[in-house]
Design a protein around this motif. Sequence first.
Motif, mmCIF file in Angstrom:
data_model
loop_
_atom_site.group_PDB
_atom_site.id
_atom_site.type_symbol
_atom_site.label_atom_id
_atom_site.label_comp_id
_atom_site.label_asym_id
_atom_site.label_seq_id
_atom_site.Cartn_x
_atom_site.Cartn_y
_atom_site.Cartn_z
ATOM 1 N N ASP A 127 18.556 -61.600 -81.564
ATOM 2 C CA ASP A 127 19.804 -61.999 -82.192
ATOM 3 C C ASP A 127 20.911 -61.939 -81.145
ATOM 4 O OD1 ASP A 127 18.745 -62.484 -84.716
ATOM 5 O OD2 ASP A 127 18.931 -60.382 -85.323
ATOM 6 N N LYS A 128 22.137 -62.219 -81.563
ATOM 7 C CA LYS A 128 23.255 -62.220 -80.616
ATOM 8 C C LYS A 128 23.402 -60.858 -79.945
ATOM 9 C CE LYS A 128 28.239 -62.993 -80.148
ATOM 10 N NZ LYS A 128 28.040 -63.659 -78.840
ATOM 11 N N ASP A 129 23.572 -60.875 -78.631
ATOM 12 C CA ASP A 129 23.784 -59.694 -77.795
ATOM 13 C C ASP A 129 22.593 -58.734 -77.804
ATOM 14 O OD1 ASP A 129 26.250 -60.596 -77.016
ATOM 15 O OD2 ASP A 129 27.388 -59.396 -78.454
ATOM 16 N N GLU A 130 21.420 -59.229 -78.147
ATOM 17 C CA GLU A 130 20.211 -58.415 -78.081
ATOM 18 C C GLU A 130 19.353 -58.868 -76.907
ATOM 19 O OE1 GLU A 130 19.594 -57.166 -82.776
ATOM 20 O OE2 GLU A 130 18.305 -58.694 -81.876
ATOM 21 N N GLY A 131 18.664 -57.924 -76.312
ATOM 22 C CA GLY A 131 17.830 -58.206 -75.161
ATOM 23 C C GLY A 131 17.425 -56.924 -74.480
ATOM 24 N N GLY A 132 17.384 -56.932 -73.166
ATOM 25 C CA GLY A 132 16.977 -55.739 -72.454
ATOM 26 C C GLY A 132 17.378 -55.785 -70.992
ATOM 27 N N VAL A 133 17.177 -54.658 -70.322
ATOM 28 C CA VAL A 133 17.463 -54.516 -68.891
ATOM 29 C C VAL A 133 16.163 -54.181 -68.176
ATOM 30 C CG1 VAL A 133 18.744 -53.275 -67.120
ATOM 31 C CG2 VAL A 133 19.817 -53.747 -69.328
ATOM 32 N N ILE A 134 15.821 -54.963 -67.182
ATOM 33 C CA ILE A 134 14.571 -54.816 -66.445
ATOM 34 C C ILE A 134 14.870 -54.335 -65.034
ATOM 35 C CG2 ILE A 134 12.537 -56.048 -65.583
ATOM 36 C CD1 ILE A 134 13.422 -58.138 -67.931
ATOM 37 N N GLN A 135 14.163 -53.306 -64.611
ATOM 38 C CA GLN A 135 14.356 -52.770 -63.259
ATOM 39 C C GLN A 135 13.178 -53.177 -62.382
ATOM 40 O OE1 GLN A 135 16.109 -48.789 -62.310
ATOM 41 N NE2 GLN A 135 14.026 -48.324 -61.645
ATOM 42 N N LEU A 136 13.503 -53.720 -61.222
ATOM 43 C CA LEU A 136 12.484 -54.150 -60.263
ATOM 44 C C LEU A 136 12.666 -53.423 -58.935
ATOM 45 C CD1 LEU A 136 12.672 -58.039 -60.719
ATOM 46 C CD2 LEU A 136 11.130 -56.468 -61.889
ATOM 47 N N HIS A 180 31.428 -59.227 -70.165
ATOM 48 C CA HIS A 180 30.526 -60.173 -69.531
ATOM 49 C C HIS A 180 29.073 -59.886 -69.869
ATOM 50 C CE1 HIS A 180 33.234 -62.225 -66.419
ATOM 51 N NE2 HIS A 180 33.996 -61.614 -67.282
ATOM 52 N N VAL A 181 28.748 -58.675 -70.227
ATOM 53 C CA VAL A 181 27.412 -58.329 -70.683
ATOM 54 C C VAL A 181 27.562 -57.566 -71.996
ATOM 55 C CG1 VAL A 181 26.424 -58.253 -68.376
ATOM 56 C CG2 VAL A 181 27.438 -56.191 -69.330
ATOM 57 N N PRO A 182 26.526 -57.547 -72.854
ATOM 58 C CA PRO A 182 26.652 -56.862 -74.146
ATOM 59 C C PRO A 182 26.979 -55.388 -74.001
ATOM 60 C CG PRO A 182 24.718 -58.278 -74.112
ATOM 61 C CD PRO A 182 25.242 -58.243 -72.707
ATOM 62 N N LYS A 183 27.549 -54.829 -75.031
ATOM 63 C CA LYS A 183 27.916 -53.420 -75.039
ATOM 64 C C LYS A 183 26.677 -52.555 -74.844
ATOM 65 C CE LYS A 183 30.357 -49.933 -77.767
ATOM 66 N NZ LYS A 183 31.056 -49.655 -79.046
ATOM 67 N N GLY A 184 26.768 -51.628 -73.907
ATOM 68 C CA GLY A 184 25.642 -50.754 -73.612
ATOM 69 C C GLY A 184 24.833 -51.206 -72.411
ATOM 70 N N PHE A 185 24.804 -52.511 -72.142
ATOM 71 C CA PHE A 185 24.038 -53.017 -71.010
ATOM 72 C C PHE A 185 24.677 -52.615 -69.690
ATOM 73 C CE2 PHE A 185 21.733 -54.968 -74.126
ATOM 74 C CZ PHE A 185 20.841 -55.938 -73.708
ATOM 75 N N GLU A 186 26.030 -52.603 -69.632
ATOM 76 C CA GLU A 186 26.683 -52.305 -68.362
ATOM 77 C C GLU A 186 26.446 -50.857 -67.928
ATOM 78 O OE1 GLU A 186 28.109 -52.957 -71.182
ATOM 79 O OE2 GLU A 186 29.941 -51.829 -71.538
ATOM 80 N N ILE A 187 26.144 -49.953 -68.904
ATOM 81 C CA ILE A 187 25.882 -48.553 -68.558
ATOM 82 C C ILE A 187 24.619 -48.465 -67.703
ATOM 83 C CG2 ILE A 187 25.308 -46.282 -69.515
ATOM 84 C CD1 ILE A 187 26.923 -47.005 -71.974
ATOM 85 N N SER A 188 23.681 -49.338 -67.995
ATOM 86 C CA SER A 188 22.406 -49.327 -67.270
ATOM 87 C C SER A 188 22.543 -49.813 -65.840
ATOM 88 C CB SER A 188 21.381 -50.198 -68.010
ATOM 89 O OG SER A 188 21.175 -49.716 -69.310
#
Length: 257
Positions: free
Chosen positions: A149-158, A247-255
Amino acid sequence: MDLWSKLTEWLKKNPWWGALGFLLALFSIILAVIFFISGRRTKEPTYAIQSTNLIQDFTSRFEALEITFAGKRISNFTATKVAFWNNGKETINSSDIVFADPLMIKVKNECKILDSSVSHPKEGSNPNQFKIVPSEDGSHVLIQFDYLDKDEGGVIQLLHTGKSSDDVEVCGTVKEYGKPKRRAFPIIMTYGTVLVKRRFIVVFLVVLPFILYVMEFLTSSQLVTKIVPSVMLVILLGFGFYMFKRHVPKGFEISFE
């Protein structure tokens, strides 16, 4: 004297009313465009990339000295985080991903992915079943999910053998949209040892010109000299809004810290 002549004469005597009316009309047009764009229901697969290079072009003067990762010799080592989310208001389902062109994160220039993981969302709080599937040859990882849904997704570390974010790209196609769109991070500049964030940039680019504009508006008597600063002020306010918006969803920038 007709109505137009009277209006013209009145504006000459009260030029600030004309400038104010022009400013309000311009502001109304800008709001109409913003509301139209924000009201559209679309699928918008979006991503952002941030990298930190830890080792670059390592060479040793001593034959026995080398850097390895999991037993593999490396000369470059970079940590990259990729945020992937749906920036649109319409849900992206797994069936919306084109089978022949799946969503994936690839490394370029013959680089290799040494390790990969999902740092957000955490296990146990992942109703979208957001996950990655690494390739055996270390060339890419597949991005998979049930729905976003809107602003849903994830953060991937490589962890990979590239040198920067330029060695990483997000590929794939979503039906009714196309390729994922890259989004820049909020602007942060470093001056000496002081971190200057976007809110301070907005103060200098908007608040200070606004004060100067008000001073000029109150002291000037010419209509033209009021219209030009009005247009400039609206442009600066629009730029300030762009700088302040997330610019990124809430919570994503913390990562990404």
